[in-house]
Scaffold this motif. Structure first.
Motif, PDB file in Angstrom:
ATOM      1  N   GLN A 531      80.611   2.278 -40.043  1.00 18.75           N
ATOM      2  CA  GLN A 531      79.988   3.591 -40.540  1.00 18.75           C
ATOM      3  C   GLN A 531      78.695   3.118 -41.409  1.00 18.75           C
ATOM      4  OE1 GLN A 531      80.151   6.321 -39.405  1.00 18.75           O
ATOM      5  NE2 GLN A 531      81.755   5.714 -37.936  1.00 18.75           N
ATOM      6  N   GLU A 532      79.160   2.348 -42.240  1.00 19.18           N
ATOM      7  CA  GLU A 532      77.866   1.628 -43.156  1.00 19.18           C
ATOM      8  C   GLU A 532      76.717   1.147 -42.283  1.00 19.18           C
ATOM      9  OE1 GLU A 532      79.845  -1.038 -45.480  1.00 19.18           O
ATOM     10  OE2 GLU A 532      80.122   0.190 -47.194  1.00 19.18           O
ATOM     11  N   THR A 533      76.929   0.487 -41.192  1.00 18.10           N
ATOM     12  CA  THR A 533      75.938  -0.054 -40.236  1.00 18.10           C
ATOM     13  C   THR A 533      75.122   1.027 -39.747  1.00 18.10           C
ATOM     14  OG1 THR A 533      77.341  -1.782 -39.783  1.00 18.10           O
ATOM     15  CG2 THR A 533      75.505  -1.502 -38.458  1.00 18.10           C
ATOM     16  N   VAL A 534      75.911   1.996 -39.109  1.00 23.20           N
ATOM     17  CA  VAL A 534      75.282   3.390 -38.532  1.00 23.20           C
ATOM     18  C   VAL A 534      74.478   3.917 -39.931  1.00 23.20           C
ATOM     19  CG1 VAL A 534      75.948   5.533 -37.899  1.00 23.20           C
ATOM     20  CG2 VAL A 534      77.430   3.571 -36.839  1.00 23.20           C
ATOM     21  N   ALA A 535      74.712   4.095 -40.979  1.00 20.00           N
ATOM     22  CA  ALA A 535      73.988   4.659 -42.079  1.00 20.00           C
ATOM     23  C   ALA A 535      72.776   3.869 -42.164  1.00 20.00           C
ATOM     24  CB  ALA A 535      74.628   4.821 -43.103  1.00 20.00           C
ATOM     25  N   TYR A 536      72.646   2.437 -42.381  1.00 17.10           N
ATOM     26  CA  TYR A 536      71.516   1.781 -42.227  1.00 17.10           C
ATOM     27  C   TYR A 536      70.498   2.054 -41.019  1.00 17.10           C
ATOM     28  CZ  TYR A 536      72.454  -1.206 -46.114  1.00 17.10           C
ATOM     29  OH  TYR A 536      72.730  -1.943 -47.351  1.00 17.10           O
ATOM     30  N   ALA A 537      71.072   2.336 -39.971  1.00 21.11           N
ATOM     31  CA  ALA A 537      70.277   2.677 -38.729  1.00 21.11           C
ATOM     32  C   ALA A 537      69.718   3.881 -38.838  1.00 21.11           C
ATOM     33  CB  ALA A 537      71.196   2.215 -37.553  1.00 21.11           C
ATOM     34  N   GLU A 538      70.451   4.946 -39.171  1.00 18.17           N
ATOM     35  CA  GLU A 538      70.087   6.314 -39.548  1.00 18.17           C
ATOM     36  C   GLU A 538      68.830   6.392 -40.251  1.00 18.17           C
ATOM     37  OE1 GLU A 538      73.321   8.298 -40.266  1.00 18.17           O
ATOM     38  OE2 GLU A 538      73.730   8.912 -38.287  1.00 18.17           O
ATOM     39  N   ARG A 539      68.914   5.602 -41.504  1.00 19.47           N
ATOM     40  CA  ARG A 539      67.785   5.441 -42.475  1.00 19.47           C
ATOM     41  C   ARG A 539      66.533   4.932 -41.846  1.00 19.47           C
ATOM     42  NH1 ARG A 539      72.000   4.599 -46.097  1.00 19.47           N
ATOM     43  NH2 ARG A 539      71.706   2.343 -46.156  1.00 19.47           N
ATOM     44  N   ALA A 540      66.875   3.743 -40.789  1.00 19.72           N
ATOM     45  CA  ALA A 540      65.636   3.434 -40.311  1.00 19.72           C
ATOM     46  C   ALA A 540      64.968   4.635 -39.293  1.00 19.72           C
ATOM     47  CB  ALA A 540      66.057   2.099 -39.411  1.00 19.72           C
ATOM     48  N   VAL A 541      65.867   5.142 -38.544  1.00 21.88           N
ATOM     49  CA  VAL A 541      65.070   6.109 -37.667  1.00 21.88           C
ATOM     50  C   VAL A 541      64.444   7.272 -38.612  1.00 21.88           C
ATOM     51  CG1 VAL A 541      65.803   7.969 -36.166  1.00 21.88           C
ATOM     52  CG2 VAL A 541      67.103   6.006 -35.960  1.00 21.88           C
ATOM     53  N   ALA A 542      64.763   7.483 -39.662  1.00 23.42           N
ATOM     54  CA  ALA A 542      64.362   8.379 -40.466  1.00 23.42           C
ATOM     55  C   ALA A 542      62.963   8.093 -41.048  1.00 23.42           C
ATOM     56  CB  ALA A 542      65.092   9.083 -41.860  1.00 23.42           C
ATOM     57  N   ALA A 543      62.938   6.707 -41.485  1.00 24.52           N
ATOM     58  CA  ALA A 543      61.478   6.166 -42.042  1.00 24.52           C
ATOM     59  C   ALA A 543      60.739   5.975 -40.798  1.00 24.52           C
ATOM     60  CB  ALA A 543      61.975   4.631 -42.621  1.00 24.52           C
ATOM     61  N   ALA A 544      61.089   5.583 -39.662  1.00 27.81           N
ATOM     62  CA  ALA A 544      60.265   5.363 -38.514  1.00 27.81           C
ATOM     63  C   ALA A 544      59.613   6.511 -38.012  1.00 27.81           C
ATOM     64  CB  ALA A 544      60.964   4.874 -37.358  1.00 27.81           C
ATOM     65  N   ARG A 545      60.435   7.844 -38.207  1.00 23.35           N
ATOM     66  CA  ARG A 545      59.770   9.166 -37.668  1.00 23.35           C
ATOM     67  C   ARG A 545      58.659   9.642 -38.814  1.00 23.35           C
ATOM     68  NH1 ARG A 545      65.555  12.083 -35.912  1.00 23.35           N
ATOM     69  NH2 ARG A 545      65.377  10.833 -33.809  1.00 23.35           N
ATOM     70  N   ALA A 555      62.298   1.697 -31.762  1.00 24.32           N
ATOM     71  CA  ALA A 555      63.198   0.605 -32.073  1.00 24.32           C
ATOM     72  C   ALA A 555      64.411   0.858 -33.120  1.00 24.32           C
ATOM     73  CB  ALA A 555      62.344  -0.442 -32.825  1.00 24.32           C
ATOM     74  N   ALA A 556      63.906   1.824 -33.903  1.00 20.99           N
ATOM     75  CA  ALA A 556      64.760   2.423 -34.918  1.00 20.99           C
ATOM     76  C   ALA A 556      66.128   3.058 -34.049  1.00 20.99           C
ATOM     77  CB  ALA A 556      64.319   3.156 -35.873  1.00 20.99           C
ATOM     78  N   LEU A 557      66.112   3.525 -33.117  1.00 20.07           N
ATOM     79  CA  LEU A 557      66.808   4.230 -32.177  1.00 20.07           C
ATOM     80  C   LEU A 557      67.658   3.387 -31.660  1.00 20.07           C
ATOM     81  CD1 LEU A 557      64.892   7.456 -30.784  1.00 20.07           C
ATOM     82  CD2 LEU A 557      66.983   7.383 -32.223  1.00 20.07           C
ATOM     83  N   ASP A 558      67.182   2.080 -31.026  1.00 24.06           N
ATOM     84  CA  ASP A 558      67.921   1.189 -30.534  1.00 24.06           C
ATOM     85  C   ASP A 558      68.878   0.555 -31.372  1.00 24.06           C
ATOM     86  OD1 ASP A 558      68.539  -0.781 -28.330  1.00 24.06           O
ATOM     87  OD2 ASP A 558      67.333  -2.318 -29.449  1.00 24.06           O
ATOM     88  N   ALA A 559      68.424   0.342 -32.964  1.00 22.58           N
ATOM     89  CA  ALA A 559      69.385  -0.159 -33.722  1.00 22.58           C
ATOM     90  C   ALA A 559      70.558   0.882 -33.999  1.00 22.58           C
ATOM     91  CB  ALA A 559      68.659  -0.289 -34.941  1.00 22.58           C
TER      92      ALA A 559
END
Length: 881
Positions: A531-545, A555-559
């Motif tokens: 779940q911590e890994t998912v949280a990192y990826a969700e932050r990457a998606v938010a930053a990319a948007r 790329a962030a959605l892929d993560a």
């Protein structure tokens, strides 16, 4: 081209058709066109008569003859040959003349046969190669069979020119194949022989000097200038390069001399010029073609002209002697640049018309780029041209050249533009599945950006390099060591600063990739949860948007998709992968975006398959298979389509695609990845379902080369093997394949195969009579909920356990509706009785061997489970193939 040799052969064959035979007249020794009559009279043994001119005597002597008159080497005395024939032939109706000339005679009754190069078709049995072998043997050094392929290539580069081949063969004993091949860049120096009866044939240079000296000065100038063209060129192209500026082509005085005066018209080779100039150039090109120094090439867009390589080399020498080389090449560079811009802005070079237009100019662009970078004054234009060619080559599906040209542009550019070019080169490398090149090029872009004082750009590139090392690890021959990647990421943080959304998004994505890898490599007891890994990826998606960059968001959605897989959220993983397709729908056709699109299609197809959405998986797999950049990479293109069709049971489609898949995989040098291994294993499964066990074994051997043995045997391989075993009524063997609990093989099944694995495990447990069959069914219901196919298989297992035939048959309709005719047919077989016959018929219609029904029994796999550990360990760096 062997014109005289051909004329002798024709005369020998035709002589018997003429009552008075044939005569041969060599006009080469003549220097005075007025002496043609005398040369012919001497050959036919006709003497002068008092009071009568020689022409009259000769005409009278030949008037009643039925003969063939062969006139060789007419080109330098055309002014005498043409009127001689115009007088002779009307008076001699049974006389035929075979005239050999490098230039047309242009008489009214002339019929021209253009002597082509020696045939090069047929490889080592071609006319050109046969001549080379014969002449090389004649000088005492017959080439052996080991060099035949090299001799074929040598004759190709000599354009099938008979004299050139003879001269090359004469030097075979002293130079050998390697020396001759190396010397082809200077044919005029290398292809020279000893003394010959005819000095014109002593060397290629002598041959060309003879023809060149017959030209008027304006035609000599035109010939040397158009020698810069590599590919066939138009009149308009010749005007742009050869008629501009420095030297007038027609040296006649405009007021008193004949001909058209060609005026200078500025320095832009693409500018409008007087029609007189175009007409004069067209006229000059026609004369050069009539002298056989150019070849006229008809095309759909009009007449084009081309010079053989030997003549191009000769023309370059003449440019040097005239002091025009730099100027003409500069105009050729400008013409190439204008043509590249017009191509880029005008047509899709991926289409038929665009491909033809690209191919027509590409060779010249390449030639210009071989010359221009070495001249300081041309570097800026060369940089622009390399960049345009990189874009065009990418659109033309020439990926290796595209990457090369982007890198060449970067070498010629200032630092800021170099960084842009290197990023595009990295995108092309991604399309080529060259992870090490991607890593290197992003590091190079970072260094160029840093030198240009673009610290945010440098941070983005460093973060991108770190991400590539994890995200595309399976495309590396050797994955960068962890310490190196972490150092790259640390430097990215140092340069990031604040307030640059793109840099922050790139860093967030890199952090998500590193965190996911760390999660996968940690052993039990260390707190770093999925779940911590998912949280990192969700932050990457938010930053990319926040950047508005579709590629960054994808790329962030892929993560995020990968992180959700590790967390067991198969549907969330599929949703994230599907979201990438939507995000990239309007992305531009750049290398970076195209690489992202291809990866998104593969991941969307794979994750859709993982949650039982076969129609969607087939649609995205089909789009990937039809992607133009994968036309030569059928193994990568069709991998997910093969797997999807195999699960559905479309055997004929699988076997049709399998042939191209295997051929492309072998051409690729036996690439390795999860998706390639899964595709090959799916073909093996279909062969197994068909009962062709030899073919299945053959494809399983391929799987071992296309992916790691562990990934195969514990992941998709276990799923495919269990399906084959169940099909043939051997649930005990099937249960061995899927005996391990999901947690024990999480690393290998969590992405696409989890639902299939647990559903097959439940069904095999029932059919094998395992004591924990019910418990296993109960434990997976929540896992597969929402997956129509996997849920139907679990429901079928429950019906089998309860011996509830109506309930079992109801699952068949679910399979059919979900696009899986194989499982629908197998349901009928499992139902037994009359249903079984119907099911076997359906399987036969699918191209499969009728399945075997298995009665439930009792079985324990305690010993099997003992061989497997527990816990989710060793997550791979990259989930997708």
């Amino acid at each position: 081209m062997g014109k005289t040799r051909l004329a002798f052969a024709v005369a020998a064959d035709a002589a018997d058709d003429f009552a008075d035979g044939a005569w041969f007249v060599d006009l080469a020794p003549l220097t005075d066109p007025g002496r043609v009559d005398a040369a012919v009279a001497a050959a036919v043994n006709v003497g002068e008569q008092p009071g009568r001119g020689l022409a009259e005597v000769l005409t009278t002597a030949l008037a009643g003859r039925e003969a063939l008159l062969v006139l060789d080497n007419c080109e330098h005395v055309r002014e005498g040959v043409a009127p001689f024939l115009e007088r002779l032939l009307p008076a001699c109706p049974r006389l035929r003349v075979l005239a050999i000339s490098r230039a047309r005679l242009l008489v009214p009754f002339e019929r021209v046969y253009t002597v082509p190069p020696l045939s090069r078709a047929g490889g080592d049995e071609s006319d050109a190669v046969t001549l080379f072998m014969e002449r090389a043997a004649a000088v005492g050094w017959p080439p052996g069979p080991a060099v035949s392929e090299g001799v074929v290539a040598l004759c190709e580069r000599l354009d099938g020119m008979a004299l050139a081949i003879e001269l090359a063969a004469a030097r075979w004993p002293t130079l050998g194949l390697d020396g001759l091949t190396a010397g082809l860049s200077d044919q005029l120096r290398m292809l020279a022989g000893g003394a010959r009866a005819d000095d014109r044939h002593r060397s290629l240079r002598a041959v060309l000097d003879w023809s060149h000296d017959l030209l008027e000065p304006q035609d000599q100038a035109l010939l040397r200038r158009v020698s810069v063209f590599v590919a066939p060129f138009t009149v308009e192209a010749a005007v742009g390069v050869a008629a501009d500026g420095v030297v007038d082509l027609d040296v006649a005085d405009p007021d008193h001399g004949s001909g058209v005066w060609l005026r200078a018209h500025g320095t832009d080779p693409m500018a409008d010029v007087d029609l007189d100039v175009t007409a004069a150039v067209a006229d000059g090109l026609g004369r050069l073609a009539e002298h056989s120094l150019l070849t006229a090439v008809p095309s759909a867009s009009g007449t084009r002209y081309q010079a053989l390589e030997t003549i191009r080399q000769y023309g370059t020498e003449q440019l040097v002697h005239a002091g025009e080389l730099a100027d003409v090449r500069s105009r050729h560079l400008a013409w190439c640049l204008a043509g590249a811009v017009a191509l880029r802005d005008g047509v899709d070079v991926g289409g038929g018309e665009g491909r033809a237009r690209f191919d027509a100019v590409a060779q010249d662009i390449r030639a210009a780029l071989a010359w221009a970078p070495g001249r300081q004054g041309q570097r800026a234009d060369a940089c622009r041209l390399a960049g345009h060619l990189a874009e065009l080559a990418f659109a033309r599906n020439l990926l290796a050249e595209s990457q090369e040209r982007f890198e060449q542009a970067a070498e010629l550019a200032d630092d800021a533009w170099a960084a842009v070019a290197l990023r595009q080169a990295a995108g092309v490398a991604g399309c080529r599945r060259l992870g090490d090149d991607m890593f290197r090029l992003h590091l190079g872009a970072a260094e160029a950006a840093r030198r240009a004082s673009d610290t945010a750009g440098a941070s983005r590139d460093l973060a991108a390099a770190a991400t590539v090392a994890y995200r595309f690890s399976t495309s590396f021959p050797v994955i960068p060591v962890e310490a190196e990647v972490k150092d790259v990421l640390a430097r990215a943080h140092e340069l990031s600063g604040a307030g640059d959304p793109a840099a922050e998004a790139a860093l967030a994505l890199a952090e998500a990739a590193v965190t996911a890898d760390a999660f996968g490599s940690l052993q039990g007891g260390v707190e770093n949860t999925a779940q911590e890994t998912v949280a990192y990826a969700e932050r990457a998606v938010a930053a990319a948007r926040l950047t508005g960059d579709a590629v960054a968001e994808s790329a962030a959605l892929d993560a995020l998709s990968g992180a959700r897989c590790w967390a067991g959220e198969s549907f969330g993983a599929a949703a994230a992968a599907r979201g990438r397709i939507d995000v990239l729908a309007t992305s531009p056709y750049t290398p970076v975006a195209t690489h992202e699109v291809m990866d998104a299609l593969a991941m969307a197809a794979g994750t859709a398959l993982g949650v039982g959405e076969l129609p969607q998986a087939r649609r995205w797999g089909g789009q990937l298979a039809g992607h133009p950049l994968l036309a030569e990479a059928g193994h990568q293109a069709t991998s997910w389509l093969l797997v999807t069709e195999a699960f559905a049971g479309h055997a004929d489609d699988v076997l049709t695609h399998a042939t191209g898949f295997r051929a492309a995989w072998e051409r690729s040098g036996h690439q390795r990845s999860l998706s390639l291994g899964a595709a090959a294993a799916s073909v093996a499964m279909v062969h197994g379902l068909r009962g062709d066990h030899a073919a299945r074994a053959d494809w399983l051997a391929l799987v071992e080369q296309a992916d790691t043995a562990e990934q195969h045997r514990k992941g998709y391989g276990a799923v495919f093997d269990a399906m084959v075993r169940l099909h043939h009524g051997d649930p005990d063997a099937a249960l061995v394949s899927v005996a391990a609990p999901p947690d024990a093989v999480w690393k290998w099944v969590c992405w696409v195969w989890l639902h299939w694995y647990v559903a097959l495990r439940a069904e095999a447990s029932v059919l094998a009579g395992h004591p924990e069959a019910q418990a296993r069914i109960d434990s997976v219901r929540s896992v597969v909920e929402g997956n129509a196919l996997a849920a139907a298989q679990v429901e079928r297992a429950q019906a089998l356990l309860d011996d509830d035939v109506p309930r079992l048959l109801a699952t068949g309709a679910v399979f059919e509706a979900a696009g899986c005719p194989y499982q629908a047919a197998r349901t009928l077989v499992l139902a037994g009785g009359a249903h079984a016959a119907e099911g076997r018929a359906a399987l036969t219609a699918l191209g499969l061997e009728p399945a075997t029904a298995t009665a439930t029994g009792t079985h324990t796999d305690t010993d099997i489970d003992a061989d497997h550990g527990t816990g989710r360990q060793g997550q791979p760096a990259q989930l997708p193939g």
